[in-house]
Every structure is written in C-alpha cells, then in structure tokens.
Design a protein around this motif. Sequence first.
Motif, PDB file in Angstrom:
ATOM      1  N   THR A   1       0.801  -1.172  -0.134  1.00  0.00           N
ATOM      2  CA  THR A   1       0.053  -0.067  -0.025  1.00  0.00           C
ATOM      3  C   THR A   1       0.895   1.230   0.160  1.00  0.00           C
ATOM      4  O   THR A   1       1.895   1.148   0.304  1.00  0.00           O
ATOM      5  N   ALA A   2       0.357   2.405  -0.258  1.00  0.00           N
ATOM      6  CA  ALA A   2       0.978   3.597  -0.333  1.00  0.00           C
ATOM      7  C   ALA A   2       1.535   3.832   1.075  1.00  0.00           C
ATOM      8  O   ALA A   2       2.669   4.592   1.163  1.00  0.00           O
ATOM      9  N   ASP A   3       0.905   3.518   2.095  1.00  0.00           N
ATOM     10  CA  ASP A   3       1.199   3.616   3.534  1.00  0.00           C
ATOM     11  C   ASP A   3       2.745   2.961   3.669  1.00  0.00           C
ATOM     12  O   ASP A   3       3.448   3.424   4.542  1.00  0.00           O
ATOM     13  N   ASP A   4       2.928   1.807   3.219  1.00  0.00           N
ATOM     14  CA  ASP A   4       3.941   1.031   3.355  1.00  0.00           C
ATOM     15  C   ASP A   4       5.517   1.527   2.654  1.00  0.00           C
ATOM     16  O   ASP A   4       6.354   1.405   2.849  1.00  0.00           O
ATOM     17  N   ALA A   5       4.838   2.553   1.583  1.00  0.00           N
ATOM     18  CA  ALA A   5       5.932   3.017   0.783  1.00  0.00           C
ATOM     19  C   ALA A   5       6.786   4.083   1.650  1.00  0.00           C
ATOM     20  O   ALA A   5       8.063   4.419   0.961  1.00  0.00           O
ATOM     21  N   LYS A   6       6.379   4.784   2.668  1.00  0.00           N
ATOM     22  CA  LYS A   6       6.980   5.842   3.342  1.00  0.00           C
ATOM     23  C   LYS A   6       7.327   5.322   4.760  1.00  0.00           C
ATOM     24  O   LYS A   6       6.864   6.068   5.616  1.00  0.00           O
ATOM     25  N   ALA A   7       7.678   4.216   4.980  1.00  0.00           N
ATOM     26  CA  ALA A   7       7.574   3.570   6.430  1.00  0.00           C
ATOM     27  C   ALA A   7       9.183   3.508   7.075  1.00  0.00           C
ATOM     28  O   ALA A   7       9.023   3.056   8.362  1.00  0.00           O
ATOM     29  N   ILE A   8      10.067   3.710   6.545  1.00  0.00           N
ATOM     30  CA  ILE A   8      11.392   3.380   6.965  1.00  0.00           C
ATOM     31  C   ILE A   8      12.205   4.589   7.074  1.00  0.00           C
ATOM     32  O   ILE A   8      12.561   5.165   5.980  1.00  0.00           O
ATOM     33  N   ALA A   9      13.270   4.718   8.054  1.00  0.00           N
ATOM     34  CA  ALA A   9      14.266   5.946   7.897  1.00  0.00           C
ATOM     35  C   ALA A   9      15.230   5.191   9.032  1.00  0.00           C
ATOM     36  O   ALA A   9      15.136   4.831  10.054  1.00  0.00           O
TER      37      ALA A   9
ATOM     38  N   GLU B   1       6.426   6.058  -3.110  1.00  0.00           N
ATOM     39  CA  GLU B   1       5.750   5.225  -4.068  1.00  0.00           C
ATOM     40  C   GLU B   1       6.441   5.770  -5.188  1.00  0.00           C
ATOM     41  O   GLU B   1       7.052   7.047  -5.385  1.00  0.00           O
ATOM     42  N   ALA B   2       6.593   4.789  -6.323  1.00  0.00           N
ATOM     43  CA  ALA B   2       7.278   5.060  -7.578  1.00  0.00           C
ATOM     44  C   ALA B   2       6.395   6.136  -8.214  1.00  0.00           C
ATOM     45  O   ALA B   2       5.188   6.247  -8.157  1.00  0.00           O
ATOM     46  N   ALA B   3       6.917   7.044  -9.053  1.00  0.00           N
ATOM     47  CA  ALA B   3       6.213   7.904  -9.863  1.00  0.00           C
ATOM     48  C   ALA B   3       5.401   7.388 -11.140  1.00  0.00           C
ATOM     49  O   ALA B   3       5.810   6.286 -11.383  1.00  0.00           O
TER      50      ALA B   3
ATOM     51  N   ARG C   1       5.849  -1.629  -7.374  1.00  0.00           N
ATOM     52  CA  ARG C   1       5.638  -1.985  -6.104  1.00  0.00           C
ATOM     53  C   ARG C   1       6.842  -2.348  -5.518  1.00  0.00           C
ATOM     54  O   ARG C   1       7.181  -2.929  -4.384  1.00  0.00           O
ATOM     55  N   THR C   2       8.225  -2.036  -6.018  1.00  0.00           N
ATOM     56  CA  THR C   2       9.527  -2.507  -5.611  1.00  0.00           C
ATOM     57  C   THR C   2       9.921  -1.222  -4.370  1.00  0.00           C
ATOM     58  O   THR C   2       9.773  -0.149  -4.616  1.00  0.00           O
ATOM     59  N   PRO C   3      10.359  -1.686  -3.183  1.00  0.00           N
ATOM     60  CA  PRO C   3      10.622  -0.776  -2.256  1.00  0.00           C
ATOM     61  C   PRO C   3      11.701   0.303  -2.733  1.00  0.00           C
ATOM     62  O   PRO C   3      12.888  -0.612  -3.192  1.00  0.00           O
ATOM     63  N   LEU C   4      11.916   1.478  -2.681  1.00  0.00           N
ATOM     64  CA  LEU C   4      12.706   2.426  -3.032  1.00  0.00           C
ATOM     65  C   LEU C   4      13.344   2.906  -1.715  1.00  0.00           C
ATOM     66  O   LEU C   4      12.463   3.596  -0.615  1.00  0.00           O
TER      67      LEU C   4
END
Length: 185
Positions: A67-75, A95-97, A127-130
């Motif tokens: 999900t989009a929420d998962d795409a910005k979850a790690i730092a 998310e990817a552009a 859907r690849t983690p970036l």
Amino acid sequence: RDGTGLRVRARVFVLACGALRTPALLLASRGPAWPDGVANGSGAVGRHLMRHGIDIWALRGAPSVATADDAKAIAFTDFYARGREKLGAVQSFGEAAPLEYLRRQPTVPLHWRLGPFSSWLWRRYARTPLMASILEDFPYPENRLTIGSDGRPRVTYRLHENDLRRRRTLQGLLRRAFRGFGATL
C-alpha cells in the motif's frame, strides 16, 4: 493583495517558504530600504545552498510494497556519522512516480519514455521498495540561489570533491547493507 498594497504590522515575522523560495522572495524584495533584498545587508541570502546528494536504491529482492502507506515507513541514520565525518541519512522514498509522469521527463532514461516494454517495466518496479540515501552536503558559498535579469530564481550548485568522496563512502556502506535485498542504485 490582488494588486493593492497591504501593510502588515507585527513585532516578529517568520518567513518559511523552503530552501529555494525563501531566499528567492527575500532577494526579489529589493527597494530603497533594501537595495539587495530584505535582510541581505551581508550578501549571504541565497548563499551556502545545501541540496544534498540524493541516490535512489531499488530493493528488487525485498517484499513488494502493498500500500502507499507502506512505501514511506522506514528511515535510519546508522551511517549519518562515521568517525569524524558526516555522511547522511536513509529513508523510504515513497511510491514510484506514475509512468505518464516519467515519460514526460527529459532526464529520465529512454526506456521509461519509449518502447512497448515501458508499461511492463513500470508495473514490475512500481511496487519495489525504494530507499533514498541523503548525503549531508556542506554549505559552500558558491552554491547559491540568485535572481536572474528576467526576475526568475537561478540555482548554481555542485557537489564538491569532498562531498563526492563521502557520497562514494555512503554508497559503499549501503551496497553492503542492502546486499541481501538485490539493491540497484
């Protein structure tokens, strides 16, 4: 406002338009009292610009982003300071552009813009983690924002050799850290 002068009085003003728009607004605000722009008596407004050296890593072997929420979850900042050097932080890129956006970018590799396989390629990596590694660059005075003769902001910026060396160090550390995830820079 709307072509009519407006006077605002306050004891304190805070201008927060970001790293590019704040100096652009101050430099563009020339007048008799501020011939070089508001608050620019020192000539420092717009100088020492820091844009960071940002690298994007595709973790092809990691679980897909659901999900989009998962795409910005790690730092993490494990490599921020190494000995006496500052390197930088790493965070999820998001998310990817969208493919249509990528196709319109002149600096994006040709395979995103042309060919029958671009849709397939985008679906494969959408859907690849970036991850983004963000180099802590240094504030050199020649890296700056100015106002051109046309009234538009102009950015002059380059990473210096010291920044590039530290960027290579950070890339090497991340290649090892991401080894098990099929990382592609």
